[in-house]
Design a protein around this motif. Structure first.
Motif, PDB file in Angstrom:
ATOM      1  N   ILE A 212       0.854  -1.204   0.000  1.00  0.00           N
ATOM      2  CA  ILE A 212       0.000   0.000   0.000  1.00  0.00           C
ATOM      3  C   ILE A 212       0.889   1.253   0.000  1.00  0.00           C
ATOM      4  O   ILE A 212       1.744   1.420   0.870  1.00  0.00           O
ATOM      5  N   ASP A 213       0.647   2.137  -0.986  1.00  0.00           N
ATOM      6  CA  ASP A 213       1.481   3.329  -1.125  1.00  0.00           C
ATOM      7  C   ASP A 213       0.881   4.557  -0.460  1.00  0.00           C
ATOM      8  O   ASP A 213       1.559   5.557  -0.230  1.00  0.00           O
ATOM      9  N   TYR A 214      -0.427   4.503  -0.248  1.00  0.00           N
ATOM     10  CA  TYR A 214      -1.095   5.669   0.353  1.00  0.00           C
ATOM     11  C   TYR A 214      -2.387   5.198   1.005  1.00  0.00           C
ATOM     12  O   TYR A 214      -3.090   4.361   0.450  1.00  0.00           O
ATOM     13  N   VAL A 215      -2.678   5.738   2.193  1.00  0.00           N
ATOM     14  CA  VAL A 215      -3.955   5.456   2.850  1.00  0.00           C
ATOM     15  C   VAL A 215      -4.769   6.744   2.903  1.00  0.00           C
ATOM     16  O   VAL A 215      -4.327   7.743   3.473  1.00  0.00           O
ATOM     17  N   ASN A 216      -5.951   6.707   2.256  1.00  0.00           N
ATOM     18  CA  ASN A 216      -6.892   7.809   2.433  1.00  0.00           C
ATOM     19  C   ASN A 216      -7.704   7.441   3.663  1.00  0.00           C
ATOM     20  O   ASN A 216      -8.607   6.604   3.613  1.00  0.00           O
ATOM     21  N   ALA A 217      -7.352   8.067   4.777  1.00  0.00           N
ATOM     22  CA  ALA A 217      -7.919   7.669   6.066  1.00  0.00           C
ATOM     23  C   ALA A 217      -9.349   8.168   6.219  1.00  0.00           C
ATOM     24  O   ALA A 217      -9.760   9.114   5.559  1.00  0.00           O
ATOM     25  N   HIS A 218     -10.087   7.502   7.128  1.00  0.00           N
ATOM     26  CA  HIS A 218     -11.421   8.017   7.468  1.00  0.00           C
ATOM     27  C   HIS A 218     -11.220   9.381   8.137  1.00  0.00           C
ATOM     28  O   HIS A 218     -11.872  10.334   7.769  1.00  0.00           O
ATOM     29  N   GLY A 219     -10.301   9.444   9.124  1.00  0.00           N
ATOM     30  CA  GLY A 219      -9.847  10.724   9.697  1.00  0.00           C
ATOM     31  C   GLY A 219     -10.889  11.806   9.859  1.00  0.00           C
ATOM     32  O   GLY A 219     -10.780  12.876   9.271  1.00  0.00           O
ATOM     33  N   THR A 220     -11.875  11.583  10.710  1.00  0.00           N
ATOM     34  CA  THR A 220     -12.934  12.582  10.883  1.00  0.00           C
ATOM     35  C   THR A 220     -12.492  13.759  11.726  1.00  0.00           C
ATOM     36  O   THR A 220     -13.137  14.789  11.732  1.00  0.00           O
ATOM     37  N   ALA A 221     -11.387  13.575  12.461  1.00  0.00           N
ATOM     38  CA  ALA A 221     -10.874  14.596  13.397  1.00  0.00           C
ATOM     39  C   ALA A 221     -11.627  14.614  14.720  1.00  0.00           C
ATOM     40  O   ALA A 221     -11.527  15.586  15.464  1.00  0.00           O
ATOM     41  N   THR A 222     -12.397  13.579  15.024  1.00  0.00           N
ATOM     42  CA  THR A 222     -12.904  13.470  16.398  1.00  0.00           C
ATOM     43  C   THR A 222     -11.786  12.830  17.202  1.00  0.00           C
ATOM     44  O   THR A 222     -10.994  12.039  16.670  1.00  0.00           O
ATOM     45  N   PRO A 223     -11.693  13.163  18.494  1.00  0.00           N
ATOM     46  CA  PRO A 223     -10.642  12.563  19.315  1.00  0.00           C
ATOM     47  C   PRO A 223     -10.681  11.037  19.233  1.00  0.00           C
ATOM     48  O   PRO A 223      -9.657  10.381  19.097  1.00  0.00           O
ATOM     49  N   ASN A 224     -11.878  10.478  19.278  1.00  0.00           N
ATOM     50  CA  ASN A 224     -12.025   9.029  19.306  1.00  0.00           C
ATOM     51  C   ASN A 224     -11.641   8.360  17.987  1.00  0.00           C
ATOM     52  O   ASN A 224     -10.845   7.428  17.947  1.00  0.00           O
ATOM     53  N   ASN A 225     -12.170   8.818  16.856  1.00  0.00           N
ATOM     54  CA  ASN A 225     -11.897   8.148  15.590  1.00  0.00           C
ATOM     55  C   ASN A 225     -10.417   8.123  15.254  1.00  0.00           C
ATOM     56  O   ASN A 225      -9.867   7.081  14.896  1.00  0.00           O
ATOM     57  N   ASP A 226      -9.763   9.283  15.343  1.00  0.00           N
ATOM     58  CA  ASP A 226      -8.396   9.356  14.838  1.00  0.00           C
ATOM     59  C   ASP A 226      -7.438   8.515  15.670  1.00  0.00           C
ATOM     60  O   ASP A 226      -6.497   7.917  15.132  1.00  0.00           O
ATOM     61  N   LEU A 227      -7.700   8.438  16.964  1.00  0.00           N
ATOM     62  CA  LEU A 227      -6.846   7.606  17.813  1.00  0.00           C
ATOM     63  C   LEU A 227      -7.074   6.123  17.482  1.00  0.00           C
ATOM     64  O   LEU A 227      -6.126   5.353  17.304  1.00  0.00           O
ATOM     65  N   SER A 228      -8.333   5.738  17.355  1.00  0.00           N
ATOM     66  CA  SER A 228      -8.672   4.358  17.063  1.00  0.00           C
ATOM     67  C   SER A 228      -8.149   3.937  15.680  1.00  0.00           C
ATOM     68  O   SER A 228      -7.535   2.891  15.512  1.00  0.00           O
ATOM     69  N   GLU A 229      -8.360   4.793  14.689  1.00  0.00           N
ATOM     70  CA  GLU A 229      -7.899   4.482  13.330  1.00  0.00           C
ATOM     71  C   GLU A 229      -6.370   4.457  13.269  1.00  0.00           C
ATOM     72  O   GLU A 229      -5.779   3.591  12.625  1.00  0.00           O
ATOM     73  N   GLY A 230      -5.748   5.397  13.986  1.00  0.00           N
ATOM     74  CA  GLY A 230      -4.286   5.438  14.032  1.00  0.00           C
ATOM     75  C   GLY A 230      -3.726   4.146  14.625  1.00  0.00           C
ATOM     76  O   GLY A 230      -2.774   3.559  14.096  1.00  0.00           O
ATOM     77  N   ARG A 231      -4.334   3.688  15.705  1.00  0.00           N
ATOM     78  CA  ARG A 231      -3.876   2.441  16.336  1.00  0.00           C
ATOM     79  C   ARG A 231      -4.066   1.268  15.383  1.00  0.00           C
ATOM     80  O   ARG A 231      -3.209   0.389  15.276  1.00  0.00           O
ATOM     81  N   ALA A 232      -5.210   1.260  14.661  1.00  0.00           N
ATOM     82  CA  ALA A 232      -5.468   0.174  13.710  1.00  0.00           C
ATOM     83  C   ALA A 232      -4.420   0.181  12.592  1.00  0.00           C
ATOM     84  O   ALA A 232      -3.931  -0.866  12.176  1.00  0.00           O
ATOM     85  N   MET A 233      -4.050   1.380  12.129  1.00  0.00           N
ATOM     86  CA  MET A 233      -3.027   1.469  11.073  1.00  0.00           C
ATOM     87  C   MET A 233      -1.687   0.964  11.581  1.00  0.00           C
ATOM     88  O   MET A 233      -0.967   0.258  10.887  1.00  0.00           O
ATOM     89  N   GLN A 234      -1.369   1.330  12.843  1.00  0.00           N
ATOM     90  CA  GLN A 234      -0.098   0.830  13.403  1.00  0.00           C
ATOM     91  C   GLN A 234      -0.120  -0.687  13.564  1.00  0.00           C
ATOM     92  O   GLN A 234       0.899  -1.346  13.395  1.00  0.00           O
ATOM     93  N   ARG A 235      -1.272  -1.238  13.870  1.00  0.00           N
ATOM     94  CA  ARG A 235      -1.354  -2.690  14.012  1.00  0.00           C
ATOM     95  C   ARG A 235      -1.164  -3.389  12.670  1.00  0.00           C
ATOM     96  O   ARG A 235      -0.469  -4.383  12.567  1.00  0.00           O
ATOM     97  N   ILE A 236      -1.797  -2.837  11.624  1.00  0.00           N
ATOM     98  CA  ILE A 236      -1.736  -3.545  10.340  1.00  0.00           C
ATOM     99  C   ILE A 236      -0.415  -3.285   9.612  1.00  0.00           C
ATOM    100  O   ILE A 236       0.145  -4.170   8.979  1.00  0.00           O
ATOM    101  N   PHE A 237       0.113  -2.052   9.712  1.00  0.00           N
ATOM    102  CA  PHE A 237       1.325  -1.707   8.957  1.00  0.00           C
ATOM    103  C   PHE A 237       2.593  -1.807   9.808  1.00  0.00           C
ATOM    104  O   PHE A 237       3.676  -1.525   9.328  1.00  0.00           O
ATOM    105  N   LYS A 238       2.455  -2.122  11.076  1.00  0.00           N
ATOM    106  CA  LYS A 238       3.588  -2.226  12.020  1.00  0.00           C
ATOM    107  C   LYS A 238       4.394  -0.920  12.030  1.00  0.00           C
ATOM    108  O   LYS A 238       3.807   0.135  12.154  1.00  0.00           O
TER     109      LYS A 238
END
Lengths: 399, 85, 354
Positions: A288-314
């Motif tokens: 994967i060369d680029y992720v267009n994130a959901h990134g809504t900018a709510t405190p909850n979404n971005d932290l959760s999505e960020g953690r998920a990205m770190q889990r999948i992409f190490k």
């Protein structure tokens, strides 16, 4: 998935940063956000919130579509018809009935904009009764189908803010299973008092332009818009020698099963959706060369999505950005609008900027792209998550 | 203060649809969120509206609610100090 | 190679009560404009902390889902796919009313959160801790059949072994009063049945119907769902070719159909479509069900449950016969279901005894 996936042969979009694909592209390249104060309807929240509003009245949209009044197209249907018409032109489809063609649309607000305006008169006057059957979500899809003259498999997905991604996924599966040759897929949502007040009551609207993945992010901005893709089978593409914009190679849907609205702390649903999409595309995370994130900018979404990205992409999270500061969060349409941006990224070799980012989150070692990047891309992953734990990921690959 | 606490208990039961619970079941010091009464983040938002609508207290930061909504006791104390209606 | 797809468990909360072997023998024909579902007790099924926010649609959905899964002995399905025409209308109405009454002030989020159409499927996922595929379709009279189509594809392509499929729609006072004002629902003072209907509009109701669908036949299997086709728009004159092409796709002849289950709802215009299908299938016994379920967007799921009952027990409950005289039959193998609403959202579903 066998072969190169399902071909995307057309795209259409209308958002607060442009009425066409080209206008959207130019605004993204210029790094100009499309947020403003609400002007199309009166609301108490006018001075408090920013929105990605399309500055055309319903009458103007109706005229541009050549509709004759009185009709019962809601804003959701009008925006949808605008984007579908472009998508068909872009795919060079003259006759939607020449192949087994379907339409899978999606919306969350449906016809609520007219119900909130005229509903209180329905019991005392028949003046606005033509909008009663426009209320259900499926009606906007019927109106779009009627506008383009399609007769066949027409249906609607509604999974909150991941709706359009699921409509796109369903379309791809219908082609893969051999049930359709061509399918128009995407989503549409008009802004309404109902939705802006709902998100306000949840206290997740920012009083300034949103800052996805920033330490000091204050919430989201709502937006409106519509986008559709034309998907065609490889067989049709070969037979008719059609130009292919990109291939949809992967898709995944999972449920976070954590909370009615909040995402889990470790981003389980998001992780599973990305994992499934990679498996369908038969790709490893580092492809994967680029992720267009959901990134809504709510405190909850971005932290959760960020953690998920770190889990999948190490340790090697690819370049990523949220394009929601450009358009606002367009709810059911977001997955389709961001699919169009992902396809443009592949075609143009660009990574759109994540506007308004300033300070990295202290919980995560992740920094989005803050300027438009120019580089060749092969595979782009797009995330869409919604209330109810609905998480979906799509992977688009270079044609 | 006792009257306010009783009123609060009734309002909490009503706005949060706490079926099968009576004001007498809620102790003044009982923890409302998590353990105790088992309320969650959505309930907190409902209580913020209750504060605004009934007592004219505006809370713009849901995180602030956490301290105020610890128990009926803390809510009553905050209300009597800050109410505008 | 496509796998076969079986109905392995059924659960429902309907105007005739919950799903049970006696549901058709106990059934009362609906003669009211709006009939709420006969509600079971939810105590013990849903915890007090969770149930306090739930609308009827959510409670009915969870009850029906658990009943279906239990019958099929499935703990956590691989996917949850639902259809609903109007979604969680009760919460939608509530939020809209407070928006109007308080002029955008003092709005609480609970009813807004629960107004989203995917609420029931999401709540079931949350209750079951089911992290699999989860989608909700909202498209009028084919909301449920869209979910059925998705379910068939998931199971036929081997993307799962068990899928929880459902349809839910709830009576919401305000929304239904608008449908009544618009002439879609009969006036409250009218008491007609599907058969005796002469006034405009139809009898509406509500319900939740869930099916535990599987890629393997088990002891509790009711029958097989072979195929489904959806079409947004048709004229009565086009019904014949729509049916013929579906039958041909499935390598069948019209005479192969033992029964056809039709969506007759008492509306004259809708009747035209069903009588057109009957003409095409002279050998099939005509059955109907909306006199028991009432009309609502996902009510055709009650029709599928009726088909499943006939296949499993190899008998037709007398209350389902459309005609007074029928040729006696001893086996019920192939059954076709046809539903549409006001000329829109047509679906044909083909099921077979297993």
């Amino acid at each position: 998935m066998t072969g190169r996936g399902v071909a995307v042969t057309g795209i259409g979009i209308i958002s607060s940063i442009g009425n066409t694909v080209e206008e959207n592209l130019q605004t993204i390249l210029a790094g100009k956000h499309g947020l403003s104060r609400i002007a199309n309807f009166p609301t108490r929240l006018q001075e408090y919130i920013w929105v990605g509003e399309i500055k055309h009245s319903n009458e103007a949209l109706s005229d541009s579509l050549g509709l004759t009044s009185p009709h019962a197209f809601t804003r959701t249907a009008l925006l949808g018809a605008c984007a579908v018409r472009q998508a068909l032109e872009s795919a060079n489809v003259q006759d939607v009935c020449d192949l087994r063609t379907g339409l899978i649309s999606s919306t969350s607000v449906g016809g609520m904009d007219y119900t909130e305006r005229y509903g209180m008169t329905y019991l005392t006057s028949s003046e606005w009764h033509r909008y009663i059957p426009s209320h259900p979500a499926g009606d906007s899809t019927h109106k779009i189908a009627q506008y383009i003259g399609i007769k066949g498999l027409v249906t609607t997905v509604s999974t909150a803010c991941s709706s359009a991604a699921n409509a796109i996924m369903m379309g791809a599966r219908l082609i893969r299973s051999g049930r359709l040759d061509r399918v128009i897929v995407g989503g549409t949502d008009g802004l309404s008092k109902f939705t802006v007040n709902g998100f306000h009551a949840l206290m997740i609207l920012a009083d300034a332009p949103c800052q996805p993945f920033d330490m000091h992010r204050k919430g989201l901005n709502l937006g409106e818009g519509a986008a559709y893709l034309v998907l065609e089978s490889e067989e049709i593409v070969q037979r008719e020698g059609k130009g292919v914009l990109a291939y949809l190679t992967g898709y995944g849907n999972a449920n976070d099963a954590f909370h009615q609205t909040a995402s889990s702390e470790n981003g389980e649903g998001a992780f599973l959706a990305m994992e499934k999409a990679l498996a369908v595309a038969q790709l490893t995370p580092h492809a994967i060369d680029y992720v267009n994130a959901h990134g809504t900018a709510t405190p909850n979404n971005d932290l959760s999505e960020g953690r998920a990205m770190q889990r999948i992409f190490k340790n090697t999270v690819p370049p990523f950005s949220s394009t929601k500061p450009f358009t606002g969060h367009t709810l059911a349409a977001a997955g389709a609008i961001e699919a169009v941006y992902s396809i443009l990224a592949l075609q143009q070799g660009i990574i759109p900027a994540n506007l308004h980012f300033d300070t990295p989150m202290e919980e995560l070692d992740l920094i989005p792209e803050t300027e438009t990047q120019h580089q060749s891309l092969s595979h782009v992953l797009s995330n869409s998550f919604g209330f109810g734990g609905n998480c979906s990921s799509l992977i688009f690959s270079k044609a | 203060m006792t009257a306010l606490k009783e009123e609060l208990k009734r309002q909490i039961i009503e706005v949060l649809n706490l079926e099968d619970i009576t004001p007498a079941d809620i102790q003044d010091e009982e923890v409302l969120f998590g353990e105790g009464l088992g309320l969650d983040s959505i309930d907190a938002l409902e209580l913020i509206v209750l504060m605004d609508k009934t007592y004219g207290i505006k809370l713009s930061d849901p995180k602030k609610g956490r301290d105020i909504f610890q128990s009926v006791e803390t809510m009553a104390a905050y209300i009597s100090e800050n109410r505008t209606k | 190679m496509k796998r076969s797809v079986f109905i392995n468990g059924i659960g429902a909360v309907t105007a005739q009560g919950v799903w049970r072997p006696e549901i058709f023998s106990d059934a009362q024909v609906i003669a009211d404009a709006i009939t709420p579902a006969d509600q079971p007790s939810y105590k013990g099924l849903i915890s007090p902390g969770v149930i306090r926010r739930m609308s009827r649609g959510m409670k009915m959905g969870i009850y029906a889902a658990k009943q279906a899964l239990e019958e099929a002995s499935v703990t956590i399905p691989d996917a949850i796919v639902t259809g609903t025409g109007l979604g969680c209308s009760e919460d939608s109405d509530k939020f809209l009313r407070s928006l109007w009454e308080n002029e955008e002030q003092f709005l609480t989020p609970t009813s807004f959160i629960q107004s989203t159409h995917n609420t029931v499927a999401a709540q079931i996922a949350l209750q079951l801790q089911c992290k699999g595929y989860n989608v909700t379709y909202v498209n009028g009279a084919i909301s449920f059949e869209s979910a059925l189509l998705d379910t068939l594809m998931l199971l036929q392509m081997g993307e799962g072994d068990n899928v929880l499929l459902g349809g839910v729609d709830e009576v919401a006072e305000q929304t239904y009063s608008y449908l009544q004002a618009g002439g879609y629902i009969k006036a409250g003072s009218i008491h007609e049945t599907v058969k005796t209907s002469v006034s405009p509009g139809v009898n509406y109701a509500e319900g939740a119907h869930f099916f535990s669908m599987g890629g393997h036949k088990i002891a509790s299997s009711y029958g097989e769902v072979v195929d489904v086709v959806l079409q947004n728009d048709l004229e009565p004159s086009e019904v014949s070719s729509f049916l013929q092409s579906f039958i041909a796709t499935n390598d069948l002849r019209p005479d192969d159909m033992d029964a056809v289950i039709l969506g007759y709802n008492g509306d004259e215009q809708d009747d035209l479509f069903y009588s057109a299908i009957q003409l095409e299938l002279p050998a099939a016994t005509s059955l109907y069900y909306k006199h028991l379920s009432g009309q609502f967007d996902s009510c055709s799921a009650f029709g599928l449950a009726a088909a499943a009952f006939v296949m499993k027990y190899q008998t037709v409950p007398p209350v389902l016969y459309w005609n007074e005289k029928n040729y006696p039959k001893t086996t019920w193998r192939n059954i076709l279901l046809y539903n549409q609403y006001q000329g829109k959202d047509h679906a044909l579903v083909f099921v077979r005894a297993c």
